[in-house]
Design a protein around this motif. Structure first.
Motif, PDB file in Angstrom:
ATOM      1  N   MET A 153      25.574  64.457 -50.585  1.00 18.99           N
ATOM      2  CA  MET A 153      24.977  64.073 -51.848  1.00 18.99           C
ATOM      3  C   MET A 153      24.533  62.618 -51.726  1.00 18.99           C
ATOM      4  O   MET A 153      25.330  61.748 -51.372  1.00 18.99           O
ATOM      5  N   LEU A 154      23.252  62.390 -51.989  1.00 24.34           N
ATOM      6  CA  LEU A 154      22.673  61.053 -51.921  1.00 24.34           C
ATOM      7  C   LEU A 154      22.243  60.667 -53.330  1.00 24.34           C
ATOM      8  O   LEU A 154      21.353  61.295 -53.917  1.00 24.34           O
ATOM      9  N   SER A 155      22.877  59.634 -53.872  1.00 24.85           N
ATOM     10  CA  SER A 155      22.611  59.246 -55.259  1.00 24.85           C
ATOM     11  C   SER A 155      21.943  57.890 -55.322  1.00 24.85           C
ATOM     12  O   SER A 155      22.247  56.977 -54.545  1.00 24.85           O
ATOM     13  N   PHE A 156      21.027  57.771 -56.290  1.00 28.16           N
ATOM     14  CA  PHE A 156      20.281  56.547 -56.507  1.00 28.16           C
ATOM     15  C   PHE A 156      20.786  55.920 -57.813  1.00 28.16           C
ATOM     16  O   PHE A 156      20.479  56.407 -58.897  1.00 28.16           O
ATOM     17  N   ILE A 157      21.586  54.878 -57.706  1.00 30.68           N
ATOM     18  CA  ILE A 157      22.136  54.217 -58.890  1.00 30.68           C
ATOM     19  C   ILE A 157      21.088  53.243 -59.411  1.00 30.68           C
ATOM     20  O   ILE A 157      20.772  52.250 -58.762  1.00 30.68           O
ATOM     21  N   VAL A 158      20.543  53.547 -60.592  1.00 31.69           N
ATOM     22  CA  VAL A 158      19.447  52.754 -61.134  1.00 31.69           C
ATOM     23  C   VAL A 158      19.893  51.860 -62.294  1.00 31.69           C
ATOM     24  O   VAL A 158      19.105  51.046 -62.792  1.00 31.69           O
ATOM     25  N   ASN A 159      21.152  52.007 -62.704  1.00 32.68           N
ATOM     26  CA  ASN A 159      21.696  51.154 -63.771  1.00 32.68           C
ATOM     27  C   ASN A 159      23.216  51.257 -63.711  1.00 32.68           C
ATOM     28  O   ASN A 159      23.761  52.158 -63.089  1.00 32.68           O
ATOM     29  N   GLY A 160      23.904  50.328 -64.366  1.00 35.24           N
ATOM     30  CA  GLY A 160      25.357  50.366 -64.388  1.00 35.24           C
ATOM     31  C   GLY A 160      25.982  49.545 -63.273  1.00 35.24           C
ATOM     32  O   GLY A 160      25.307  48.804 -62.561  1.00 35.24           O
ATOM     33  N   THR A 161      27.293  49.696 -63.122  1.00 31.04           N
ATOM     34  CA  THR A 161      28.051  48.968 -62.099  1.00 31.04           C
ATOM     35  C   THR A 161      28.343  49.913 -60.942  1.00 31.04           C
ATOM     36  O   THR A 161      29.184  50.815 -61.072  1.00 31.04           O
ATOM     37  N   PRO A 162      27.673  49.756 -59.796  1.00 26.84           N
ATOM     38  CA  PRO A 162      27.791  50.730 -58.710  1.00 26.84           C
ATOM     39  C   PRO A 162      29.211  51.004 -58.239  1.00 26.84           C
ATOM     40  O   PRO A 162      29.601  52.163 -58.055  1.00 26.84           O
ATOM     41  N   THR A 163      30.028  49.953 -58.050  1.00 29.81           N
ATOM     42  CA  THR A 163      31.385  50.184 -57.539  1.00 29.81           C
ATOM     43  C   THR A 163      32.222  51.000 -58.516  1.00 29.81           C
ATOM     44  O   THR A 163      32.994  51.870 -58.109  1.00 29.81           O
ATOM     45  N   LEU A 164      32.041  50.756 -59.808  1.00 31.34           N
ATOM     46  CA  LEU A 164      32.782  51.505 -60.822  1.00 31.34           C
ATOM     47  C   LEU A 164      32.299  52.958 -60.868  1.00 31.34           C
ATOM     48  O   LEU A 164      33.107  53.885 -60.981  1.00 31.34           O
ATOM     49  N   ILE A 165      30.999  53.150 -60.784  1.00 32.25           N
ATOM     50  CA  ILE A 165      30.437  54.507 -60.787  1.00 32.25           C
ATOM     51  C   ILE A 165      30.980  55.304 -59.613  1.00 32.25           C
ATOM     52  O   ILE A 165      31.424  56.453 -59.771  1.00 32.25           O
ATOM     53  N   VAL A 166      30.983  54.712 -58.435  1.00 30.10           N
ATOM     54  CA  VAL A 166      31.425  55.418 -57.233  1.00 30.10           C
ATOM     55  C   VAL A 166      32.910  55.744 -57.306  1.00 30.10           C
ATOM     56  O   VAL A 166      33.329  56.873 -57.001  1.00 30.10           O
ATOM     57  N   SER A 167      33.734  54.787 -57.721  1.00 32.66           N
ATOM     58  CA  SER A 167      35.177  55.036 -57.769  1.00 32.66           C
ATOM     59  C   SER A 167      35.522  56.086 -58.823  1.00 32.66           C
ATOM     60  O   SER A 167      36.399  56.931 -58.607  1.00 32.66           O
ATOM     61  N   THR A 168      34.834  56.070 -59.953  1.00 33.57           N
ATOM     62  CA  THR A 168      35.080  57.067 -60.996  1.00 33.57           C
ATOM     63  C   THR A 168      34.655  58.454 -60.544  1.00 33.57           C
ATOM     64  O   THR A 168      35.368  59.446 -60.759  1.00 33.57           O
ATOM     65  N   LEU A 169      33.502  58.548 -59.896  1.00 33.93           N
ATOM     66  CA  LEU A 169      33.045  59.843 -59.392  1.00 33.93           C
ATOM     67  C   LEU A 169      33.970  60.371 -58.299  1.00 33.93           C
ATOM     68  O   LEU A 169      34.202  61.582 -58.210  1.00 33.93           O
TER      69      LEU A 169
END
Length: 219
Positions: A153-169
């Motif tokens: 899965m390749l995701s394009f983070i276009v807004n938000g806090t990337p480290t938080l998004i990744v750890s939560t996912l």
């Protein structure tokens, strides 16, 4: 083995990438990460829809990527986008799909635009009164990659806090049909990329499926 076939030299591509894990990590994932700086540098990239960013990754792979472009141009491996052939039903299309005939191996990549740790990354939702499969669920329920054992899965983070998004996912992914090795893999990066992790899941047919999760920070 027939001695005639035993003495035929192996193709240089197979010598360089002797097994599927090496093929995935040293070619496919390495190419994804190499493309990142060029994708990020595209003017207006953050405002593009998911499929258009995916198309830029395809263009990079075919024409600009020093790690993988030669293999596409020489037709050693093949790249498809929005391909129905590797889905369980012809109602779905894969985002990206790489095929190596030398390894008899398909590698499906699901793409996502993200602004936060959305549940659709993991599984589907009811829309207009109908349940629609989504995210890694498509691998687990065999909508994608029915005969494969690995995908990404390749995701394009276009807004938000990337480290938080990744750890939560990462936490959400671990809770979805995990195999016995999922918790251990969740601590492993993909070829040392900071915004990444791995997982493995029990599919509906009982097989174990391994997923590589990689994220582009486009914020």
């Amino acid at each position: 083995m027939n001695l005639f076939y035993q003495n035929i030299p192996r193709h240089p591509f197979v010598v360089k990438f002797p097994d599927t894990q090496t093929l995935i990590e040293r070619l496919y994932l390495a190419a994804i990460l190499d493309a990142y700086t060029r994708i990020r540098a595209i003017s207006g990239i953050v405002g593009l829809m998911e499929n258009k960013i995916r198309n830029e990754v395809v263009r990079d792979f075919k024409f600009n990527n020093p790690i993988i472009k030669e293999y596409f141009q020489s037709k050693t491996i093949y790249l498809a986008s929005e391909n129905q052939a590797n889905t369980a039903s012809l109602e779905q299309r894969t985002d990206l799909e790489i095929h190596s005939g030398h390894h008899q191996h398909n590698f499906v990549i699901e793409c996502k635009n993200l602004t936060h740790a959305e549940n659709r990354y993991v599984q589907g939702r009811i829309k207009n009164g109908e349940y629609r499969h989504d995210g890694l669920e498509k691998f687990v329920d065999l909508t994608y990659a029915e005969t494969d054992d690995e995908g990404a899965m390749l995701s394009f983070i276009v807004n938000g806090t990337p480290t938080l998004i990744v750890s939560t996912l990462n936490q959400k992914v671990q809770a979805f049909k995990p195999s016995s090795d999922c918790a251990n893999l969740s601590l492993q990066k993909c070829v040392e990329w900071d915004l990444s992790f791995q997982s493995s899941h029990i599919c509906t047919n009982g097989k174990v499926f391994r997923l590589y999760h990689l994220f582009y920070d486009l914020t």
